[in-house]
Write a protein that holds these residues in place. Structure first.
Motif, short mmCIF file in Angstrom:
data_model
loop_
_atom_site.label_atom_id
_atom_site.label_comp_id
_atom_site.label_asym_id
_atom_site.label_seq_id
_atom_site.Cartn_x
_atom_site.Cartn_y
_atom_site.Cartn_z
N GLN A 1 -60.79 75.12 -5.17
CA GLN A 1 -60.80 73.68 -5.45
C GLN A 1 -60.72 72.94 -4.11
OE1 GLN A 1 -61.23 72.88 -8.62
NE2 GLN A 1 -60.77 74.93 -9.42
N ARG A 2 -61.71 72.10 -3.82
CA ARG A 2 -61.70 71.26 -2.63
C ARG A 2 -61.53 69.81 -3.06
NH1 ARG A 2 -65.46 70.60 1.01
NH2 ARG A 2 -64.11 70.92 2.84
N VAL A 3 -60.55 69.16 -2.45
CA VAL A 3 -60.20 67.78 -2.82
C VAL A 3 -60.11 66.97 -1.53
CG1 VAL A 3 -58.52 66.30 -3.99
CG2 VAL A 3 -58.84 68.67 -4.76
N LYS A 4 -60.71 65.82 -1.53
CA LYS A 4 -60.68 64.94 -0.36
C LYS A 4 -59.32 64.28 -0.23
CE LYS A 4 -63.21 61.18 1.89
NZ LYS A 4 -64.35 60.22 1.77
N LEU A 5 -58.77 64.26 0.98
CA LEU A 5 -57.50 63.60 1.22
C LEU A 5 -57.59 62.14 0.79
CD1 LEU A 5 -54.64 63.90 2.47
CD2 LEU A 5 -55.63 63.09 4.63
N GLY A 6 -56.60 61.72 0.01
CA GLY A 6 -56.58 60.36 -0.51
C GLY A 6 -57.17 60.22 -1.90
N ARG B 1 -52.80 63.61 -13.98
CA ARG B 1 -53.39 62.87 -12.87
C ARG B 1 -52.52 63.08 -11.63
NH1 ARG B 1 -54.73 57.18 -16.14
NH2 ARG B 1 -56.44 58.07 -17.39
N SER B 2 -53.16 63.11 -10.46
CA SER B 2 -52.41 63.37 -9.24
C SER B 2 -53.05 62.63 -8.07
CB SER B 2 -52.37 64.87 -8.95
OG SER B 2 -51.55 65.15 -7.84
N ARG B 3 -52.19 62.18 -7.15
CA ARG B 3 -52.64 61.58 -5.90
C ARG B 3 -52.52 62.64 -4.80
NH1 ARG B 3 -49.03 57.38 -7.99
NH2 ARG B 3 -50.27 55.59 -8.71
N PHE B 4 -53.62 62.93 -4.14
CA PHE B 4 -53.64 63.92 -3.07
C PHE B 4 -53.48 63.20 -1.74
CE2 PHE B 4 -55.48 65.91 -6.72
CZ PHE B 4 -55.08 67.24 -6.66
N TYR C 1 -51.20 64.97 3.18
CA TYR C 1 -51.21 66.29 3.81
C TYR C 1 -52.50 67.05 3.53
CZ TYR C 1 -46.24 65.27 4.12
OH TYR C 1 -45.04 64.68 4.38
N PRO C 2 -53.37 67.20 4.55
CA PRO C 2 -54.49 68.13 4.40
C PRO C 2 -54.01 69.56 4.58
CG PRO C 2 -54.49 67.18 6.61
CD PRO C 2 -53.36 66.51 5.85
N GLY C 3 -54.84 70.50 4.14
CA GLY C 3 -54.49 71.90 4.31
C GLY C 3 -54.75 72.70 3.05
N LYS C 4 -54.45 73.99 3.14
CA LYS C 4 -54.65 74.91 2.01
C LYS C 4 -53.32 75.26 1.37
CE LYS C 4 -58.79 77.15 3.89
NZ LYS C 4 -59.39 78.44 4.34
N PHE C 5 -53.32 75.29 0.05
CA PHE C 5 -52.15 75.70 -0.73
C PHE C 5 -52.65 76.30 -2.03
CE2 PHE C 5 -52.93 71.14 -1.14
CZ PHE C 5 -52.98 70.93 -2.52
N VAL C 6 -51.78 76.51 -3.00
CA VAL C 6 -52.20 77.21 -4.21
C VAL C 6 -51.75 76.48 -5.47
CG1 VAL C 6 -52.25 79.49 -3.13
CG2 VAL C 6 -50.14 78.69 -4.19
N LEU C 7 -52.45 76.78 -6.54
CA LEU C 7 -52.01 76.52 -7.92
C LEU C 7 -51.95 77.87 -8.61
CD1 LEU C 7 -54.57 76.81 -10.16
CD2 LEU C 7 -55.31 74.77 -8.94
N HIS C 8 -51.05 77.98 -9.61
CA HIS C 8 -50.92 79.29 -10.26
C HIS C 8 -50.07 79.18 -11.51
CE1 HIS C 8 -46.72 79.95 -8.72
NE2 HIS C 8 -47.14 79.21 -7.71
N GLN D 1 -55.14 80.21 -7.67
CA GLN D 1 -56.30 79.74 -6.92
C GLN D 1 -55.84 79.07 -5.63
OE1 GLN D 1 -58.74 77.04 -9.26
NE2 GLN D 1 -59.99 78.74 -10.03
N VAL D 2 -56.75 79.05 -4.66
CA VAL D 2 -56.53 78.31 -3.42
C VAL D 2 -57.12 76.91 -3.57
CG1 VAL D 2 -57.09 78.16 -0.96
CG2 VAL D 2 -56.51 80.38 -1.99
N VAL D 3 -56.32 75.92 -3.19
CA VAL D 3 -56.76 74.52 -3.16
C VAL D 3 -56.81 74.09 -1.69
CG1 VAL D 3 -56.27 72.16 -3.90
CG2 VAL D 3 -55.62 74.09 -5.36
N GLU D 4 -57.87 73.40 -1.31
CA GLU D 4 -57.95 72.85 0.05
C GLU D 4 -58.12 71.34 -0.02
OE1 GLU D 4 -60.19 73.49 4.33
OE2 GLU D 4 -61.27 74.03 2.49
N VAL D 5 -57.21 70.63 0.58
CA VAL D 5 -57.34 69.19 0.74
C VAL D 5 -57.89 68.95 2.14
CG1 VAL D 5 -56.11 67.00 0.86
CG2 VAL D 5 -55.49 68.68 -0.89
N TYR D 6 -59.04 68.30 2.21
CA TYR D 6 -59.74 68.13 3.48
C TYR D 6 -59.83 66.65 3.85
CZ TYR D 6 -63.80 66.80 0.67
OH TYR D 6 -64.64 66.16 -0.21
N GLU D 7 -59.90 66.40 5.13
CA GLU D 7 -60.06 65.04 5.63
C GLU D 7 -61.54 64.69 5.68
OE1 GLU D 7 -57.03 63.71 8.69
OE2 GLU D 7 -57.04 65.88 9.06
N GLY D 8 -61.92 63.59 5.01
CA GLY D 8 -63.33 63.22 4.97
C GLY D 8 -63.72 62.48 6.25
#
Length: 559
Positions: free
Chosen positions: A468-473, A526-529, A532-539, A552-559
């Motif tokens: 899962q890739r999610v944009k910061l913010g 619903r969630s606000r990302f 903090y960018p980086g990789k973490f997990v859900l499980h 799974q690995v989730v990555e929050v990336y800076e756009g």
């Protein structure tokens, strides 16, 4: 870093009550796990339960009290029955102990934490387990928002004797470890709350976690999270509470209440009194009994009319617990460290949902409750029978002794302002759906644990794959669908979420980081990302399932 910890100490084992109540032996594993639940079992689970319970009854019956009603006597000596857990005297009703407390000094909690084997006397057994600081649970860390936690973590577990396996989604390398601050909104990278780190035996590592100034104040916890070893280590008792202390916004009725930390544990072990393989934890009937702060059937004392704040943390490795106190009520004021808007809201039950005299807590969850003592007497604090797709453990947890002079106290009529604002429809920037499922053998009772797979989106966990890739913010709405006939426990790191639907139906919104995912059902949140960018997990926080691939690995990336 200096090995000497810089903190204020509260003595370990500080008691909440005086006196010891000696009573009948705690129920055996047969009565604990089997009594009254035959109608709840599917054929496959029933067969598994009977085989496990019969074996436990033959070898692990609870210690019998002496004829004089004093301390229990060992059922046998170790020397005469090598290869079985050592039975030791056990007296029910010792005062509930509080874990050692370590506090911040000048905005910093600087301490050491040692992971190592230690002997533990638990409920009539002498066990040899992986622990923090030689105690179950580990020390409680008390902090304030805006402060920093600095730990020098030493892994004094022995070297791993096997090679890293090709199949990673099974228990392996059981003495690798790391550190997870469960529920914290903080960085998942570097030496912060990074569960993708590896901490080798015989080495020491720095952990530095900065708590934001606006972090919700409440009850959190820490535990190991190294894939392959986390389940074994958590089941051994490697866990401890973290309390981010209240601010001036807290209502006076809560501030006045006695603050009690309660760490729930599920005790499982093998025939040597250890947790050295997955066979000790799998199947779902492996729990022998429950503990509170590492004690079996302790006594909690209250005065008539007194209100106490119980910070209940479920540090067990696998099962839901349906909690109740005879003739008393739980008044929930916070869930997963986040204050509620309405007292008692936020419960997700898939069984007995209409009951008002019981409260469900899932592994990983924390619930802060107020308990107001009634008339003098002794009352059972227990787990009730519950069906989570299989029977949850049930039985006595502790006894509440109400005695002494009346201490009239009030429950609050309102709670402190909520720390997080509800997410509006117009904030949503994306929606996505994830699916939890399982591949199970045709006859579960006859199967080995290696035949089970637990999946997210049809795939097993791969730490080298970002799922899962999610944009910061971003502000997103996720629906998690469960295709399995068991409940699961959804948990995501770094960012809390606001639960808005269960099984497609709207519920009063509640902020959480861990929630029951109903069998053959769904949740929507619903969630606000943020931040903090980086990789973490859900499980799944049923750790047997996480270890077998449900992550799974989730990555929050800076756009």
């Amino acid at each position: 870093m200096d090995n000497k910890a810089d903190y204020e100490r509260v003595p370990a084992g500080a008691a909440l009550a005086e006196g010891v109540r000696i009573s009948e032996a705690v129920p055996s594993r047969r009565s604990f796990l089997a009594g009254g639940i035959a109608g709840m079992l599917t054929p496959s689970v029933a067969g598994l339960l009977v085989s496990q319970v019969d074996a436990a009854t033959m070898q692990h019956a609870a210690p019998a009290p002496s004829a004089a009603g004093g301390a229990a006597v060992p059922a046998r000596e170790l020397s005469s029955d090598v290869g079985a857990p050592l039975r030791i005297p056990f007296v029910e009703g010792e005062p509930l102990r509080q874990p050692e407390v370590r506090r911040t000094v000048n905005g910093e909690l600087r301490t050491t934490l040692r992971a190592a084997y230690s002997y533990q006397n638990v409920g009539g057994y002498r066990l040899f387990l992986r622990t923090y600081e030689g105690a179950i649970p580990g020390p409680t860390f008390r902090m304030k928002a805006g402060e920093v936690l600095r730990i020098r973590l030493t892994n004094d577990l022995p070297p791993n004797r096997e090679q890293m396996p090709l199949q990673m989604n099974q228990p392996h390398m059981l003495n690798l470890t790391n550190f997870h601050f469960h529920g914290a909104h903080t960085s998942p990278s570097g030496i912060s709350d990074n569960v993708l780190r590896t901490m080798e035996p015989g080495q020491s590592y720095d952990v530095e976690i900065r708590i934001p100034e606006d972090h919700p104040k409440g009850t959190y916890w820490y535990h190991p999270h190294h894939h392959g070893a986390a389940d074994i280590q958590l089941a051994s008792g490697m866990a401890g509470a973290v309390i981010i202390e209240d601010g001036p916004e807290q209502v006076p009725e809560v501030t006045a209440a006695k603050d009690v930390t309660m760490v729930l544990g599920e005790v499982a072990f093998d025939g040597f009194g250890m947790v050295e393989g997955f066979d000790a934890l799998f199947s779902e009937t492996s729990v022998r009994f429950l503990t509170l702060n590492g004690q079996r059937a302790p006594t909690i004392t209250m005065q008539p009319g007194e209100v106490q704040r119980w910070r209940i943390l479920h540090a067990g490795y696998q099962d839901d617990l349906f909690l109740a106190i005879d003739q008393h009520q739980f008044h929930a004021i916070a869930r997963d460290g986040i204050g509620l808007v309405i007292i008692g809201e936020g419960q997700v039950c898939t069984d007995q949902a209409d009951r008002k005299d019981a409260m469900l807590i899932a592994p990983g969850q924390r619930i802060d409750v107020l308990v107001k003592a009634g008339e003098p007497g002794t009352y059972d604090f227990k787990a009730l029978p519950y069906n989570q797709g299989y029977p949850s453990p049930f039985g006595l947890i502790a006894r509440v002794k109400v005695a002494g002079a009346p201490l009239p106290m009030k429950l609050p009529e309102r709670l402190a302002p909520p720390p997080l604002a509800s997410i509006r429809d117009e904030e949503i920037t994306n929606r996505r759906q994830l699916t939890f499922s399982a591949i199970v053998p045709e006859n579960e009772a006859a199967a080995h644990w290696r035949e089970f797979k637990f999946l997210v989106d049809g795939r097993s966990f791969d730490m080298n794959r970002v799922d899962q890739r999610v944009k910061l913010g971003a502000v997103e709405e996720w629906t998690i669908v469960n295709l399995h006939f068991h409940d699961h426990i959804f948990h995501i790191h770094v960012n809390p979420f606001e639960l808005v639907k269960v099984n497609g139906e709207y519920v009063p919104p509640v902020w959480l980081d861990t929630v029951v995912l109903p069998r053959n059902g769904s949740i929507t949140f619903r969630s606000r990302f943020l931040d903090y960018p980086g990789k973490f997990v859900l499980h799944c926080h049923m750790m047997n399932h996480e270890e077998l691939g449900m992550m799974q690995v989730v990555e929050v990336y800076e756009g």
